[in-house]
Design an enzyme around this catalytic site. Sequence first.
Site, PDB file in Angstrom:
ATOM      1  N   SER A  15       0.849  -1.207   0.000  1.00 53.25           N
ATOM      2  CA  SER A  15       0.000   0.000   0.000  1.00 53.25           C
ATOM      3  C   SER A  15       0.875   1.244   0.000  1.00 53.25           C
ATOM      4  O   SER A  15       2.103   1.157   0.084  1.00 53.25           O
ATOM      5  CB  SER A  15      -0.899   0.010   1.257  1.00 53.25           C
ATOM      6  OG  SER A  15      -0.103   0.008   2.431  1.00 53.25           O
ATOM      7  N   GLY A  16       0.220   2.379  -0.093  1.00 54.79           N
ATOM      8  CA  GLY A  16       0.832   3.690   0.142  1.00 54.79           C
ATOM      9  C   GLY A  16       2.176   3.931  -0.513  1.00 54.79           C
ATOM     10  O   GLY A  16       2.395   3.658  -1.692  1.00 54.79           O
ATOM     11  N   ASP A  62       7.191 -10.764   7.745  1.00 59.27           N
ATOM     12  CA  ASP A  62       7.121  -9.756   8.814  1.00 59.27           C
ATOM     13  C   ASP A  62       8.543  -9.252   9.082  1.00 59.27           C
ATOM     14  O   ASP A  62       9.399 -10.024   9.545  1.00 59.27           O
ATOM     15  CB  ASP A  62       6.521 -10.419  10.063  1.00 59.27           C
ATOM     16  CG  ASP A  62       6.350  -9.453  11.217  1.00 59.27           C
ATOM     17  OD1 ASP A  62       7.020  -8.405  11.235  1.00 59.27           O
ATOM     18  OD2 ASP A  62       5.547  -9.756  12.118  1.00 59.27           O
ATOM     19  N   ASN A  89      10.794   0.598   4.280  1.00 59.53           N
ATOM     20  CA  ASN A  89       9.621   1.481   4.241  1.00 59.53           C
ATOM     21  C   ASN A  89       8.520   1.078   5.233  1.00 59.53           C
ATOM     22  O   ASN A  89       7.772   1.914   5.699  1.00 59.53           O
ATOM     23  CB  ASN A  89       9.084   1.472   2.798  1.00 59.53           C
ATOM     24  CG  ASN A  89       7.733   2.132   2.684  1.00 59.53           C
ATOM     25  OD1 ASN A  89       7.631   3.348   2.583  1.00 59.53           O
ATOM     26  ND2 ASN A  89       6.663   1.331   2.706  1.00 59.53           N
ATOM     27  N   TYR A 155       5.900   6.287  17.788  1.00 60.63           N
ATOM     28  CA  TYR A 155       6.236   6.499  16.372  1.00 60.63           C
ATOM     29  C   TYR A 155       7.313   7.591  16.239  1.00 60.63           C
ATOM     30  O   TYR A 155       8.313   7.401  15.537  1.00 60.63           O
ATOM     31  CB  TYR A 155       4.960   6.910  15.625  1.00 60.63           C
ATOM     32  CG  TYR A 155       5.124   7.178  14.142  1.00 60.63           C
ATOM     33  CD1 TYR A 155       5.033   6.140  13.211  1.00 60.63           C
ATOM     34  CD2 TYR A 155       5.335   8.469  13.654  1.00 60.63           C
ATOM     35  CE1 TYR A 155       5.157   6.383  11.846  1.00 60.63           C
ATOM     36  CE2 TYR A 155       5.453   8.724  12.295  1.00 60.63           C
ATOM     37  CZ  TYR A 155       5.363   7.679  11.393  1.00 60.63           C
ATOM     38  OH  TYR A 155       5.490   7.935  10.039  1.00 60.63           O
ATOM     39  N   ILE A 188       1.489  12.759   3.896  1.00 61.63           N
ATOM     40  CA  ILE A 188       1.254  12.274   2.536  1.00 61.63           C
ATOM     41  C   ILE A 188      -0.054  11.482   2.535  1.00 61.63           C
ATOM     42  O   ILE A 188      -0.339  10.735   3.489  1.00 61.63           O
ATOM     43  CB  ILE A 188       2.408  11.341   2.054  1.00 61.63           C
ATOM     44  CG1 ILE A 188       3.791  12.008   2.225  1.00 61.63           C
ATOM     45  CG2 ILE A 188       2.185  10.909   0.602  1.00 61.63           C
ATOM     46  CD1 ILE A 188       4.081  13.190   1.352  1.00 61.63           C
ATOM     47  N   THR A 190      -1.901   8.658   2.177  1.00 53.30           N
ATOM     48  CA  THR A 190      -1.805   7.190   2.077  1.00 53.30           C
ATOM     49  C   THR A 190      -2.767   6.584   3.116  1.00 53.30           C
ATOM     50  O   THR A 190      -3.245   7.303   4.005  1.00 53.30           O
ATOM     51  CB  THR A 190      -0.386   6.677   2.420  1.00 53.30           C
ATOM     52  OG1 THR A 190      -0.194   6.805   3.833  1.00 53.30           O
ATOM     53  CG2 THR A 190       0.709   7.412   1.674  1.00 53.30           C
ATOM     54  N   PRO A 191      -2.992   5.261   3.042  1.00 53.54           N
ATOM     55  CA  PRO A 191      -3.906   4.636   4.023  1.00 53.54           C
ATOM     56  C   PRO A 191      -3.508   4.896   5.476  1.00 53.54           C
ATOM     57  O   PRO A 191      -4.366   4.928   6.363  1.00 53.54           O
ATOM     58  CB  PRO A 191      -3.787   3.144   3.688  1.00 53.54           C
ATOM     59  CG  PRO A 191      -3.431   3.113   2.242  1.00 53.54           C
ATOM     60  CD  PRO A 191      -2.551   4.307   2.002  1.00 53.54           C
TER      61      PRO A 191
HETATM   62  N1  LIG Z   1       1.723   8.807   4.971  1.00 52.78           N
HETATM   63  C1  LIG Z   1       2.392   9.734   5.608  1.00 52.78           C
HETATM   64  O1  LIG Z   1       1.909  10.844   5.854  1.00 52.78           O
HETATM   65  C2  LIG Z   1       3.805   9.461   6.044  1.00 52.78           C
HETATM   66  C3  LIG Z   1       4.566  10.543   6.506  1.00 52.78           C
HETATM   67  C4  LIG Z   1       5.873  10.336   6.920  1.00 52.78           C
HETATM   68  C5  LIG Z   1       6.417   9.067   6.860  1.00 52.78           C
HETATM   69  N2  LIG Z   1       5.664   8.029   6.407  1.00 52.78           N
HETATM   70  C6  LIG Z   1       6.307   6.722   6.380  1.00 52.78           C
HETATM   71  O2  LIG Z   1       6.153   6.144   5.102  1.00 52.78           O
HETATM   72  C7  LIG Z   1       6.211   4.722   5.220  1.00 52.78           C
HETATM   73  C8  LIG Z   1       5.034   4.107   4.500  1.00 52.78           C
HETATM   74  O3  LIG Z   1       3.843   4.502   5.133  1.00 52.78           O
HETATM   75  P1  LIG Z   1       2.458   4.706   4.357  1.00 52.78           P
HETATM   76  O4  LIG Z   1       2.009   6.079   4.642  1.00 52.78           O
HETATM   77  O5  LIG Z   1       2.603   4.255   2.975  1.00 52.78           O
HETATM   78  O6  LIG Z   1       1.519   3.766   5.220  1.00 52.78           O
HETATM   79  P2  LIG Z   1       0.830   2.363   4.901  1.00 52.78           P
HETATM   80  O7  LIG Z   1       0.179   1.964   6.173  1.00 52.78           O
HETATM   81  O8  LIG Z   1       0.014   2.460   3.665  1.00 52.78           O
HETATM   82  O9  LIG Z   1       2.076   1.439   4.581  1.00 52.78           O
HETATM   83  C9  LIG Z   1       2.801   0.718   5.522  1.00 52.78           C
HETATM   84  C10 LIG Z   1       2.920  -0.712   5.015  1.00 52.78           C
HETATM   85  O10 LIG Z   1       3.784  -1.444   5.877  1.00 52.78           O
HETATM   86  C11 LIG Z   1       3.240  -2.737   6.024  1.00 52.78           C
HETATM   87  N3  LIG Z   1       3.712  -3.342   7.261  1.00 52.78           N
HETATM   88  C12 LIG Z   1       3.346  -3.025   8.521  1.00 52.78           C
HETATM   89  N4  LIG Z   1       3.979  -3.817   9.391  1.00 52.78           N
HETATM   90  C13 LIG Z   1       4.772  -4.635   8.669  1.00 52.78           C
HETATM   91  C14 LIG Z   1       5.658  -5.694   9.006  1.00 52.78           C
HETATM   92  N5  LIG Z   1       5.841  -6.049  10.281  1.00 52.78           N
HETATM   93  N6  LIG Z   1       6.312  -6.347   8.006  1.00 52.78           N
HETATM   94  C15 LIG Z   1       6.115  -6.006   6.714  1.00 52.78           C
HETATM   95  N7  LIG Z   1       5.267  -5.015   6.340  1.00 52.78           N
HETATM   96  C16 LIG Z   1       4.608  -4.354   7.308  1.00 52.78           C
HETATM   97  C17 LIG Z   1       1.732  -2.528   6.040  1.00 52.78           C
HETATM   98  O11 LIG Z   1       1.055  -3.730   5.717  1.00 52.78           O
HETATM   99  C18 LIG Z   1       1.564  -1.441   4.992  1.00 52.78           C
HETATM  100  O12 LIG Z   1       1.357  -1.978   3.709  1.00 52.78           O
HETATM  101  C19 LIG Z   1       6.251   4.431   6.725  1.00 52.78           C
HETATM  102  O13 LIG Z   1       7.591   4.231   7.118  1.00 52.78           O
HETATM  103  C20 LIG Z   1       5.705   5.707   7.328  1.00 52.78           C
HETATM  104  O14 LIG Z   1       6.146   5.891   8.647  1.00 52.78           O
HETATM  105  C21 LIG Z   1       4.367   8.192   5.997  1.00 52.78           C
END
Ligand SMILES: NC(=O)c1ccc[n+]([C@@H]2O[C@H](COP(=O)([O-])OP(=O)(O)OC[C@H]3O[C@@H](n4cnc5c(N)ncnc54)[C@H](O)[C@@H]3O)[C@@H](O)[C@H]2O)c1
Length: 251
Positions: A15-16, A62, A89, A155, A188, A190-191
């Site tokens: 995702s995302g 995982d 990620n 976090y 950003i 994303t879910p």
């Molecule tokens: N969306 C935002 O606003 C934002 C901002 C800053 C940083 N981030 C970072 O970007 C990255 C991606 O986040 P996102 O926004 O796409 O969120 P998201 O929840 O869509 O993606 C995170 C993914 O990680 C997977 N995941 C969770 N635990 C896991 C594990 N133990 N093993 C393997 N996979 C696992 C989930 O299934 C999910 O698909 C993260 O590191 C998040 O902290 C996101």
Amino acid sequence: MLLQGKVALITGAGSGLGRAQAIEYAKEGAKVIVNGLNEERLAETEKLIKDNNGTVLSISADVSKKEDVQMMINKALEEFGTVDICVNNAAILADFKASLDIAEEEWDKIMAVNVKGIYLLTNELLPHMLEKGQGTFINVASIGGTIAGVGDAAYITSKHAVLGYTKQLAFNYAKDGIRAVSLCPGLIDTPMVRYAINEEHPAVVRQIASIPSGHIGSSEDVAQFSAYLASDKAKHINGVELKIDGGQSIG
Ligand SMILES: NC(=O)c1ccc[n+]([C@@H]2O[C@H](COP(=O)([O-])OP(=O)(O)OC[C@H]3O[C@@H](n4cnc5c(N)ncnc54)[C@H](O)[C@@H]3O)[C@@H](O)[C@H]2O)c1
């Protein structure tokens, strides 16, 4: 193409930002290994890449479990013979809770995925990369690795740790051809955060208001920046944190 001939592993790619980076890396010529927990969502990512004529292998694992990480790297090396780029990620968030609202198990889980997962995967790949004399880690942190107020207490702590770990990794191994960069997105779409873009989550509304343009960033914005950072064009960028946040953190 920026990543022609490279093999890249991207965690949390169901995702995302993980999915967007996997698609972008494949568009830029990389063979990609996509990792995540949910096989259906991984299959969707795989299809999107194949529809674009990309080469992809998906592995459900995982990242916080050593045996899963070992299995994943073994499969990746078996299939492609090498991994040049690792995008750490995958991460989880506990809403926007303060310390007193986070139970010990929740704290441990967030640290295990967001911090220990990066250490486990890095240590599994490093010997192979050191043997080749090259390797790149894109560690997806957050502006929450530099400021408070954009996530929960665990976090924010975990993302500060990612910046420290990435610096030390570069410090120790840059001379051996290893690059490690902390990629720090602001808010950003994303879910992970989409459910919270409403009046019931004032912390998120406040974050959007703090972006000077008033626009929330897209996964593609981050994916394009990430592909550049992973490419040889960014060869002199090492150890540092780079923000992509529309100016969210400047005010
Ligand atoms: N969306 C935002 O606003 C934002 C901002 C800053 C940083 N981030 C970072 O970007 C990255 C991606 O986040 P996102 O926004 O796409 O969120 P998201 O929840 O869509 O993606 C995170 C993914 O990680 C997977 N995941 C969770 N635990 C896991 C594990 N133990 N093993 C393997 N996979 C696992 C989930 O299934 C999910 O698909 C993260 O590191 C998040 O902290 C996101």
